[in-house]
Scaffold this active site. Structure first.
Site, short mmCIF file in Angstrom:
data_model
loop_
_atom_site.label_atom_id
_atom_site.label_comp_id
_atom_site.label_asym_id
_atom_site.label_seq_id
_atom_site.Cartn_x
_atom_site.Cartn_y
_atom_site.Cartn_z
N TYR A 41 1.22 -1.05 -0.02
CA TYR A 41 0.35 0.05 -0.07
C TYR A 41 0.65 1.14 0.47
O TYR A 41 2.20 1.06 -0.10
CB TYR A 41 -1.09 0.10 0.96
CG TYR A 41 -2.14 0.36 1.16
CD1 TYR A 41 -3.15 1.11 0.71
CD2 TYR A 41 -1.78 1.72 2.25
CE1 TYR A 41 -3.72 2.71 0.33
CE2 TYR A 41 -2.74 2.86 2.72
CZ TYR A 41 -3.47 3.34 1.78
OH TYR A 41 -4.24 4.28 1.59
N THR A 98 1.99 3.36 1.95
CA THR A 98 2.85 4.33 2.89
C THR A 98 3.46 2.68 3.13
O THR A 98 4.44 3.66 4.20
CB THR A 98 1.64 4.48 3.87
OG1 THR A 98 0.82 3.17 4.36
CG2 THR A 98 1.28 5.83 3.85
N LYS A 99 3.31 1.76 2.60
CA LYS A 99 4.38 0.64 3.43
C LYS A 99 5.61 0.77 2.94
O LYS A 99 5.83 1.99 2.90
CB LYS A 99 3.86 -0.80 3.00
CG LYS A 99 2.33 -0.94 3.58
CD LYS A 99 2.14 -0.83 4.57
CE LYS A 99 0.96 -1.23 5.14
NZ LYS A 99 -0.30 -0.02 5.57
N ASN A 100 6.66 -0.14 3.83
CA ASN A 100 7.79 -0.06 3.76
C ASN A 100 8.46 -0.02 1.64
O ASN A 100 9.62 0.28 1.92
CB ASN A 100 8.92 -0.90 4.47
CG ASN A 100 8.39 -0.43 6.08
OD1 ASN A 100 7.36 0.69 6.36
ND2 ASN A 100 9.25 -1.17 6.97
#
Length: 373
Positions: A178, A180-182
């Site tokens: 997604y 905002t994920k790493n």
């Protein structure tokens, strides 16, 4: 100063990879997706990776591949995003919640064991904020009761606990790509597993239950396909996958920046007695930086930070207090007291690899000013 809650760490090479895909033959699931699956499997150490359009899809198809369905129960945590529970519900099974550890926010293995009934078929722990749940304890419980174990690793690609990485002591781990994920491609996810049969089933289900995907049908002479079972439209496109190619190679370098930012926050917040930081066990992926504050201050603090141009979020309110889940499964707020308290006190601060020292200092000073005033 304005401090955004999140900024992505995409590089020019990621943009160039998208351009290459747009100029190529395949835009849907094809060779780029296959290369991402290969690289991601290599990074995680899991034999198979199946790219999907979300972690929710990975959870749903992973559970279906384990045979979870009507009348079954799956134990998970109330301290998570709603998709963990709704993925269980979409299989026809019932999500059964087990309370968390007060210090970490992670599912409590003792509470899991107490929640097992004759209908229990699986345990679905969540690695919260990038910190792994106690997989050795949960594996022991699952093994002794003959239960499946599937991991929600949406926050947790890079972590390790007790010498174990996600997916090593379970049937599989479900990942999120997604925004905002790493590791991000805006919208996306994957299931990683060492179980070849499980990977094959998820591949089949991700594209309508068809025996051949587009990449198999349109290379060389046309090949007829069959519909083998009822599936879903859960595949990841090559356009999205192209954003992931080079990022996988930078995961460890980005994690070092996250660790540095985490350490700076811990140091700068140390003198504020009203703030506690959830305990970290093992090597964390540091997806989010959350703090615990007095419940009576939390919402006022959200407004105070917002009024001072600091982005915030709440990860998460305990899901058993949310209207649909509460009504559908007859939950009372007090059913899971640790999760209730944790959810009422949690607050997420701006956190990403490129955050600057002066921004962390500004956020910390803004928090301090709330109690000073």
């Amino acid at each position: 100063m304005k401090v955004e809650f999140y900024k992505h760490a995409l590089a020019e090479e990621d943009v160039e990879n998208v351009g290459k895909t747009l100029r190529s033959l395949f835009l849907t699931t094809g060779p780029v997706c296959a290369e991402v699956e290969r690289r991601f499997a290599e990074y995680t150490g899991l034999a198979h990776c199946v790219a999907l359009n979300s972690c929710t899809a990975a959870l749903h198809l992973g559970l279906l591949a384990l045979g979870i369905g009507d009348g079954d129960e799956v134990i998970t945590t109330p301290m998570t995003f709603i998709a963990t529970a709704t993925a269980i519900a979409h299989t026809g099974a019932t999500p059964v919640l087990a309370d968390i550890e007060a210090a970490t926010g992670l599912i409590d293995p003792k509470a899991v064991e107490q929640a097992i009934t004759p209908k229990t078929k699986a345990i679905l722990p969540v690695h919260l904020y990038g910190v792994m749940a106690d997989m050795r304890a949960l594996h022991s419980i699952a093994d002794s009761h003959g239960l499946h174990l599937l991991e929600d690793a949406a926050h947790c690609i890079e972590a390790e606990r007790d010498g174990i990485h996600p997916g090593r002591l379970s049937r599989g781990a479900c990942y999120s790509f997604y925004a905002t994920k790493n590791l991000t491609c805006g919208e996306g996810g994957a299931l990683g597993t060492c179980d070849e049969e499980m990977a094959h089933r998820v591949r089949l289900l991700r594209q309508h239950g068809m025996s051949k995907e587009a990449a198999n049908r349109y290379h060389g002479n046309y090949v007829h396909w069959d519909m083998l079972e009822l599936g879903w439209k859960y595949n990841l496109s090559d356009i999205n996958a192209s954003l992931l190619l080079s990022q996988i190679e930078r995961l460890d370098a980005q994690l070092a920046l996250r660790q540095h930012a985490y350490d700076q926050y811990v140091e700068m917040l140390a003198g504020i007695p009203q703030i506690t930081i959830p305990s970290v066990v093992g090597k964390a992926a540091h997806h989010l930086f959350t703090i615990q504050v007095p419940a009576e201050d939390r919402d006022n603090l959200l407004h105070h930070l917002g009024n001072n141009a600091v982005g915030t979020a709440v990860n998460y309110r305990a899901i058993h207090t949310l209207s649909w889940l509460k009504k559908t499964y007859n939950h009372r707020p007090e059913d899971f007291p640790n999760a209730l308290r944790f959810g009422r006190r949690t607050l997420s601060l701006p956190f990403y690899p490129g955050i600057k020292t002066e921004e962390i200092e500004y956020v910390s000073d803004t928090l301090r000013s709330y109690w000073a005033n």
